[in-house]
Design a protein around this motif. Structure first.
Motif, PDB file in Angstrom:
ATOM      1  N   GLY A  73       0.951  -1.047  -0.252  1.00 29.99           N
ATOM      2  CA  GLY A  73       0.152   0.243   0.011  1.00 29.99           C
ATOM      3  C   GLY A  73       1.162   0.803  -0.318  1.00 29.99           C
ATOM      4  O   GLY A  73       0.109   2.311   1.115  1.00 29.99           O
ATOM      5  N   ILE A  74       1.723   1.460  -0.513  1.00 33.49           N
ATOM      6  CA  ILE A  74       2.995   2.306  -1.095  1.00 33.49           C
ATOM      7  C   ILE A  74       2.564   3.887  -0.755  1.00 33.49           C
ATOM      8  O   ILE A  74       2.243   4.842  -0.376  1.00 33.49           O
ATOM      9  N   ASP A  75       1.449   3.471  -2.182  1.00 33.28           N
ATOM     10  CA  ASP A  75       0.938   4.499  -2.510  1.00 33.28           C
ATOM     11  C   ASP A  75       0.205   5.979  -1.016  1.00 33.28           C
ATOM     12  O   ASP A  75      -0.324   6.749  -1.593  1.00 33.28           O
ATOM     13  N   ARG A  76      -0.951   4.523  -0.398  1.00 30.29           N
ATOM     14  CA  ARG A  76      -1.535   4.875   0.270  1.00 30.29           C
ATOM     15  C   ARG A  76      -0.730   5.801   1.607  1.00 30.29           C
ATOM     16  O   ARG A  76      -1.272   6.972   1.759  1.00 30.29           O
ATOM     17  N   ALA A  77       0.553   5.469   1.506  1.00 31.13           N
ATOM     18  CA  ALA A  77       1.754   5.584   2.484  1.00 31.13           C
ATOM     19  C   ALA A  77       2.415   7.202   2.253  1.00 31.13           C
ATOM     20  O   ALA A  77       2.434   8.077   3.015  1.00 31.13           O
ATOM     21  N   TRP A  78       1.647   7.264   0.916  1.00 32.95           N
ATOM     22  CA  TRP A  78       2.446   9.093   0.701  1.00 32.95           C
ATOM     23  C   TRP A  78       1.836   9.733   0.412  1.00 32.95           C
ATOM     24  O   TRP A  78       1.911  10.945   1.114  1.00 32.95           O
TER      25      TRP A  78
END
Length: 427
Positions: A73-78
């Motif tokens: 979920g890297i996009d969410r973390a950004w």
């Protein structure tokens, strides 16, 4: 706990899962091949045999979102942090700083503690790959990016040109990383012993406030150190006190099968993607795939950079605690032999309010507090990604079926919406 992580892989089966995720070496859907979207990226080696040429650049790329990026979920973390203001040292084989656009403005050359001078290149390519996993920038037409693209990576070489290292070289590399002001130090190499020099270097880094991350294993295919690495026993510096030891998992969330690579191994504290991971490599804009606990460690180091950027007052111990207590699958203080306390979860690590952080009520008890962002379990992200991929695959099959069946039906006089036998054309 483990059965829930493997439900997707059991449902789809290894072949279907590999096809949907475009794992290198597997078949890809029709039309997916080519330099712009390759189903078979070359693998990045951890070492290069003496006398052999350096790792050549890759001519292949994949426009697909890497499975590890979706899984975590890297996009969410950004939405909360991109790692700005944090220095991460990667101690490995160096980095190709002149020809890899993904590293431009993000990775600087630190000292070469073996040959002397400053890091400018990377014959093996492994350090370049790991630096890209930590903080690589997103390139036009590609979805792959580093975990913390606004962090600064300092590439420190602690190996020979071909990737061999020693405990003494690692000690020098850790000290150089500490002197550079790195707040997170990813020691991407393992050795079979920890002489006083190495122990002192790790302790000095910790006293300076740095979080030290290291691969839990020292496998032959990962370290290239020969027979001595294949003996049973712990890997260092992962086995030293306070070091965050990391192991790798595959797309199903499972640790690598026992016997995958022989070598020393320490008990991991955390795990992260480390199988068929996509990232940049030496020699230009092409992409590679990498594997191993050091690759998993790069994901953890990048996540630590996100956390420290978003929570700048945390100490190294507090960052490690946050990563461990918010890991997916964390159920207590007893690490699992394969995945440690769980799989790192960037979104929860950033947004969760830990029990000790909740405000106290007048009665002295802790009040429940909602996290800043609804947490996203990695399996949920993975399941959604697989559902989309599965739907796309189903559409592809349906289109192929209709393309075959409809012409045959029309030749036989069939029309949509009509039951029974052939329809006779009338004037």
């Amino acid at each position: 706990m483990r059965s829930s992580r493997s439900s997707v892989s059991r449902t789809l089966g290894p072949a279907a899962l590999a096809a949907l995720l475009l794992i290198p070496g597997t078949a890809a859907p029709a039309g997916a091949a080519g330099d712009a979207d390759s189903p078979s990226l070359p693998g990045i080696p951890a070492t290069v045999a003496d006398g052999r040429p350096c790792t050549p650049g890759s001519a292949k790329k994949s426009a697909q979102v890497p499975w590890a990026q979706s899984f975590l979920g890297i996009d969410r973390a950004w939405e909360l942090s991109r790692g700005a203001g944090v220095k991460v040292a990667v101690i490995g084989t160096g980095a190709d700083l002149r020809r890899v656009p993904a590293l431009d403005g993000r990775v600087t050359g630190g000292p070469d503690v073996v040959a002397g001078g400053t890091v400018r290149d990377d014959c093996v390519g492994y350090g370049t790959f790991l630096a890209g996993i930590v903080a690589g920038g997103q390139q036009q037409g590609l979805e792959a990016a580093g975990v913390a693209p606004e962090a600064e990576v300092i590439a420190v070489r602690a190996t020979s040109k071909h990737g061999a290292t020693t405990p003494e070289a690692l000690a020098k590399g850790i000290r150089a990383a500490t002197e550079s002001g790195a707040q997170i130090i990813h020691v991407a190499l393992s050795v079979p012993s920890a002489p006083k020099q190495l122990k002192d270097a790790v302790l000095a880094a910790q006293k300076a406030g740095a979080l030290v991350v290291a691969p839990a294993s020292a496998r032959e295919w990962e370290s290239g150190a020969g027979a001595s690495q294949a003996e049973n026993g712990p890997a260092y510096p992962a086995a030293l006190p306070g070091v965050l030891a990391v192991s790798s998992v595959g797309p199903g969330g499972e640790p690598e099968a026992p016997g995958t690579g022989k070598g020393r191994r320490s008990q991991p504290r955390l795990s992260a993607p480390g199988v068929s991971v996509t990232g940049p490599g030496p020699g230009g804009r092409g992409q590679f795939t990498g594997r191993g606990d050091a690759v998993a460690g790069a994901f953890v180091a990048g996540t630590a950079a996100l956390v420290l950027s978003y929570h700048p007052r945390l100490t190294a111990e507090q960052v490690a605690h946050r990563l461990e207590s918010t890991a997916y699958g964390a159920v207590g203080d007893t690490p699992d032999p394969g995945i440690g306390l769980g799989i790192v979860d960037p979104v929860r690590a950033l947004s969760a309010v830990l029990p000790e952080e909740r405000p106290q009520s007048p009665s002295g008890t802790r009040k429940a507090a909602a996290p800043a962002v609804p947490p996203l379990d990695p399996p949920e992200a993975r399941n959604r990604a697989l559902a989309v991929a599965g739907g796309a695959a189903g559409v592809t099959v349906l289109v192929a079926f209709l393309a075959f069946v409809l012409p045959r039906g029309r030749r036989r006089g069939w029309r949509a919406g009509r039951a029974g036998g052939p329809v006779t054309e009338t004037g």
